[in-house]
Structures are given as structure tokens and as C-alpha cells.
Motif scaffolding. Structure first.
Motif, mmCIF file in Angstrom:
data_model
loop_
_atom_site.group_PDB
_atom_site.id
_atom_site.type_symbol
_atom_site.label_atom_id
_atom_site.label_comp_id
_atom_site.label_asym_id
_atom_site.label_seq_id
_atom_site.Cartn_x
_atom_site.Cartn_y
_atom_site.Cartn_z
ATOM 1 N N GLU A 198 0.868 -1.181 0.000
ATOM 2 C CA GLU A 198 0.000 0.000 0.000
ATOM 3 C C GLU A 198 0.908 1.236 0.000
ATOM 4 O O GLU A 198 1.068 1.929 1.001
ATOM 5 N N TYR A 199 1.504 1.481 -1.155
ATOM 6 C CA TYR A 199 2.571 2.471 -1.244
ATOM 7 C C TYR A 199 2.067 3.904 -1.081
ATOM 8 O O TYR A 199 2.772 4.756 -0.540
ATOM 9 N N LYS A 200 0.862 4.170 -1.554
ATOM 10 C CA LYS A 200 0.302 5.517 -1.399
ATOM 11 C C LYS A 200 0.127 5.842 0.080
ATOM 12 O O LYS A 200 0.473 6.934 0.543
ATOM 13 N N LYS A 201 -0.405 4.878 0.813
ATOM 14 C CA LYS A 201 -0.593 5.067 2.250
ATOM 15 C C LYS A 201 0.766 5.231 2.947
ATOM 16 O O LYS A 201 0.925 6.070 3.840
ATOM 17 N N ALA A 202 1.744 4.433 2.531
ATOM 18 C CA ALA A 202 3.086 4.523 3.115
ATOM 19 C C ALA A 202 3.670 5.916 2.904
ATOM 20 O O ALA A 202 4.276 6.504 3.811
ATOM 21 N N GLU A 203 3.483 6.449 1.705
ATOM 22 C CA GLU A 203 3.995 7.785 1.389
ATOM 23 C C GLU A 203 3.295 8.851 2.229
ATOM 24 O O GLU A 203 3.931 9.790 2.729
ATOM 25 N N GLU A 204 1.999 8.687 2.429
ATOM 26 C CA GLU A 204 1.241 9.657 3.236
ATOM 27 C C GLU A 204 1.732 9.674 4.680
ATOM 28 O O GLU A 204 1.841 10.743 5.293
ATOM 29 N N PHE A 205 2.017 8.499 5.232
ATOM 30 C CA PHE A 205 2.527 8.446 6.605
ATOM 31 C C PHE A 205 3.867 9.182 6.715
ATOM 32 O O PHE A 205 4.112 9.917 7.678
ATOM 33 N N LEU A 206 4.743 8.983 5.729
ATOM 34 C CA LEU A 206 6.050 9.639 5.775
ATOM 35 C C LEU A 206 5.921 11.149 5.603
ATOM 36 O O LEU A 206 6.606 11.924 6.287
ATOM 37 N N LYS A 207 5.054 11.574 4.706
ATOM 38 C CA LYS A 207 4.848 13.019 4.520
ATOM 39 C C LYS A 207 4.294 13.650 5.795
ATOM 40 O O LYS A 207 4.681 14.766 6.168
ATOM 41 N N GLU A 208 3.390 12.931 6.458
ATOM 42 C CA GLU A 208 2.837 13.446 7.712
ATOM 43 C C GLU A 208 3.932 13.570 8.771
ATOM 44 O O GLU A 208 4.006 14.574 9.492
ATOM 45 N N ALA A 209 4.797 12.556 8.856
ATOM 46 C CA ALA A 209 5.898 12.601 9.822
ATOM 47 C C ALA A 209 6.821 13.778 9.541
ATOM 48 O O ALA A 209 7.223 14.507 10.459
ATOM 49 N N LEU A 210 7.153 13.993 8.265
ATOM 50 C CA LEU A 210 8.054 15.092 7.903
ATOM 51 C C LEU A 210 7.410 16.453 8.123
ATOM 52 O O LEU A 210 8.106 17.443 8.371
ATOM 53 N N SER A 211 6.074 16.511 8.045
ATOM 54 C CA SER A 211 5.394 17.784 8.318
ATOM 55 C C SER A 211 5.397 18.098 9.813
ATOM 56 O O SER A 211 5.354 19.261 10.218
ATOM 57 N N ILE A 212 5.457 17.044 10.644
ATOM 58 C CA ILE A 212 5.526 17.236 12.098
ATOM 59 C C ILE A 212 6.936 17.631 12.510
ATOM 60 O O ILE A 212 7.146 18.576 13.272
#
Length: 390
Positions: A198-212
């Protein structure tokens, strides 16, 4: 004040050593037992409480007077584990009053922890040892008392290591709902999502982490994901971004590997030499790979030999050194090195695979095939559904 050095009162030879399960240490004397119980008290205290230590002292060391004193201190202080344990350590005059006082304070704090924290501590000990089933057992005990995000995250990691990704995701997502600002949990969720494709979801989690919190570790993981998705330019830019942060040893290694795999060995060498700290196995292993690609395998061998004299052994260090010996037709040295690795890491599949390659190099094709079969069977046994039959 230092611990006193006293003459041994243990028998010269014993038939059965005492075995501590958590530390996997065998004990052959009273002196060793006390050392273990002082310096590894968390890993020893259950054995003490259950009476296993005094039984071994009485039966194997033939020291009934000391065993009786231990039993007496436990009976006298039955309501206080700290007092029992410190009095036990004080029976033999190995430790100073100050040492026992400081340890007593530490045990007292532990004794008055919540039950879930004690169970979590045990789970953490097992997860560090790679015994994920035992870790899960203790985390499940902790979850009977609390749904603390740290416990949920750690049990998720244990399931992740066992490649049980659905369960891992459930626990990690539960941890995320409780502490959504924790970037480590988001990193773990991203990893599990990748394993589930589920690569789209994986990318979203990483983007969220980097935004924090933007950090080198986050950009390194983002680069890994983009590389997996064959987005080469994005991966390269992420690795470049990663090395601008002080926490990014992995980012430097990834960027060096990136250049090496594209035969840009000069750039790879330049990046690896920019590592903020070279005092780690990652630097030595990656540089050895670069030297191999430059057809300087002997330099790589010398570099790894230096690492073995500097650091605690590492399975990938053994594997790389064996490979360099093997590919330069130094078969005896390759065999010797990988057999040392097998003694230290008998269940490591990567070590077994290199051993198979050494066997093939030596012309032992049947052995090579048997080792590969053993590795494959191990994977099936470890990760198949328990209800399935082979």
C-alpha cells in the motif's frame, strides 16, 4: 568506594551451571551469580523471587547455609521485594554499602511501577534479543492493564519483525490514534504499509511525519520508498536532503550506495568519507563494497579486518569479508570466516546463504543445495499460517 575482591567460596567444579534465560548466560560460581544479580538485576529478579537461585546454591554449589540465609531474608521481608533482594546481595560481602543503597533505590522505583510498566520492561528486554514471541507475550500482559501508545507501538514492532503485518498495522494504528504526533510510530506504519504494498498510504505516513518534524531519518525513509517505486530522481533528492541533518548516518550510507550501484564510485567514496562519524560498521561495510567495485578487494579485506579489531562482530561484516575472500579465490579464508559467523549467528539466514555460496565455490554442490533447502524450509515454518499444513 569500590567493590571488594574476596576469595572464592564456590566449589572448583560443578556439574550443572545456572542458566539465566533472558541473558542466556551460564553461571558456574557464587561469585558469578552475585555479579549477574547485581549488574543484571532486572533479568535476575524473577529467578530470585521464585526461589530458583537458592535451590541451585543449595543443591549444586553445596552451600546450604547461604541458601538458608536467602530463604530467611525473603521470609522476613515478605512484603518488600527491594529489601529481600538487597539483603540477599548483602549476605556475601562483595558490594559496598553505597553500591547496595543506590541499587536499592533503583529497585524500589521499579517495584512501585505499575504492573503494565514491569511487563513492558520484560517485553523490551526480549525484543532487544530478537525473541519476538516472548516479547509479544509480555506486551499482551501489559495491555491487560493499559493501552499506552508505547506498548501498542512495541507490540506492533514485534509483529512486524515476525512479518505478521496485519496485526502489526492494527497495533501501530491504535498507537497512532493515541499519539498522532509521534513520528516514530508514523515511520513504523509506513514500513508496514510498504510490506502490504500500500505504497500511497506509506507515502502519506512519511509526509505526515516530515510535516511534524523534518529530520534526516524521515528523508532517508522517504528516499527508500521512492527508490522502491522506481522514482529515481525523487529518491536521489530525498537522500541528498537527508544528509543535511545531523541524525542521518543512514542517509549518507544510502546516498553512497546509490552512487555505487550506478558505477559512480568516485562520488560514492566522496559521500562515504563525509560521514559525521566513521566509528560504525555501516561505514566499513559500504566502503568495502566500494573498494570491491574499484577492483581493490585486498584493500577491502584489510579494511574489514581493521573493523573486526575495533568493533563487536557484526553478521554483515562477516558476510562481506567472506565474500571478498570467496571472490578472490581465497576459499580457505572464506570458509573460516563464515564458519565463525555461523557459530555466533546460527539462525541468521544471510549468514547461511553466504555459507551456501562458499560451499558452491568449493565445489560442494550437494551441501550448497541442502543449505538453500534448509533456509527455504525455515522461512515456510516461520511465516506460514499456523493452520496450514506443509
Amino acid at each position: 568506594m569500590y567493590t571488594k575482591v574476596l576469595p572464592s567460596i564456590s566449589p572448583n567444579k560443578i556439574k550443572y551451571p545456572y542458566h539465566f534465560e533472558i541473558t542466556q548466560k551460564n553461571i558456574y560460581s557464587l561469585e558469578e551469580l552475585y555479579y549477574h544479580c547485581y549488574y543484571y538485576w532486572k533479568e535476575s529478579i524473577d529467578d530470585f523471587i521464585m526461589g530458583k537461585l537458592e535451590d541451585w546454591i543449595r543443591e549444586e554449589l553445596d552451600l546450604p547455609s547461604i541458601a538458608n540465609q536467602i530463604a530467611s531474608t525473603k521470609e522476613k521481608n515478605s512484603k518488600c521485594i527491594t529489601k529481600q533482594y538487597i539483603d540477599f546481595l548483602g549476605i556475601i560481602d562483595y558490594f559496598s554499602d553505597k553500591e547496595l543503597y543506590l541499587l536499592g533505590k533503583e529497585i524500589f522505583r521499579w517495584e512501585h511501577k505499575h504492573e503494565w510498566e514491569k511487563a513492558k520492561d520484560k517485553g523490551d528486554l526480549y525484543i532487544r534479543r530478537g525473541e519476538y514471541e516472548k516479547a509479544i507475550e509480555y506486551y499482551e500482559k501489559a495491555l491487560q492493564y493499559t493501552e499506552d501508545s508505547r506498548v501498542l507501538n512495541n507490540i506492533g514492532i514485534a509483529y512486524m519483525e515476525r512479518k505478521q503485518y496485519e496485526k502489526a498495522y492494527q497495533y501501530l494504528f491504535a498507537a497512532y490514534t493515541k499519539t498522532p504526533q509521534n513520528i516514530k510510530i508514523l515511520f513504523n506504519l509506513s514500513f508496514v504499509a510498504q510490506q502490504q504494498k500500500e505504497y500511497k498510504k506509506a507515502e502519506e505516513f512519511l509526509k505526515e511525519a516530515l510535516s511534524i518534524k523534518e529530520c534526516g531519518e524521515g528523508w532517508y525513509y522517504y528516499g527508500q520508498l521512492q527508490e522502491k517505486l522506481e522514482n529515481e530522481e525523487e529518491a536521489y533528492l530525498a537522500y541528498q536532503r537527508s544528509i543535511t541533518f545531523s541524525d542521518s548516518i543512514e542517509g549518507f550510507l544510502a546516498l553512497a550506495r546509490w552512487y555505487r550501484q550506478r558505477n559512480q564510485v568516485d562520488q560514492a567514496l566522496q559521500v562515504i568519507e563525509q560521514l559525521p562519524s566513521k566509528h560504525n560498521w555501516g561505514y566499513y561495510i559500504e566502503k568495502a563494497k566500494i573498494l570491491e567495485q574499484q577492483k581493490k578487494s585486498e584493500d577491502g579485506i584489510q579494511l574489514l579486518q581493521e573493523a573486526f579489531h575495533t568493533f563487536t562482530p557484526h553478521p554483515q561484516g562477516f558476510i562481506m569479508l567472506s565474500k571478498l575472500y570467496r571472490t578472490t579465490n581465497q576459499k580457505d579464508q572464506a570458509s573460516k570466516i563464515i564458519q565463525q559467523a555461523l557459530q555466533l549467528y546460527p539462525n541468521n539466514d544471510a549468514v547461511k546463504l553466504e555459507w551456501a555460496r562458499v560451499q558452491k565455490k568449493e565445489g560442494k554442490i550437494k551441501n550448497y543445495q541442502e543449505i538453500l533447502k534448509d533456509i527455504l524450509f525455515g522461512w515456510i515454518q516461520k511465516y506460514r499460517n499456523p493452520l496450514e499444513k506443509l
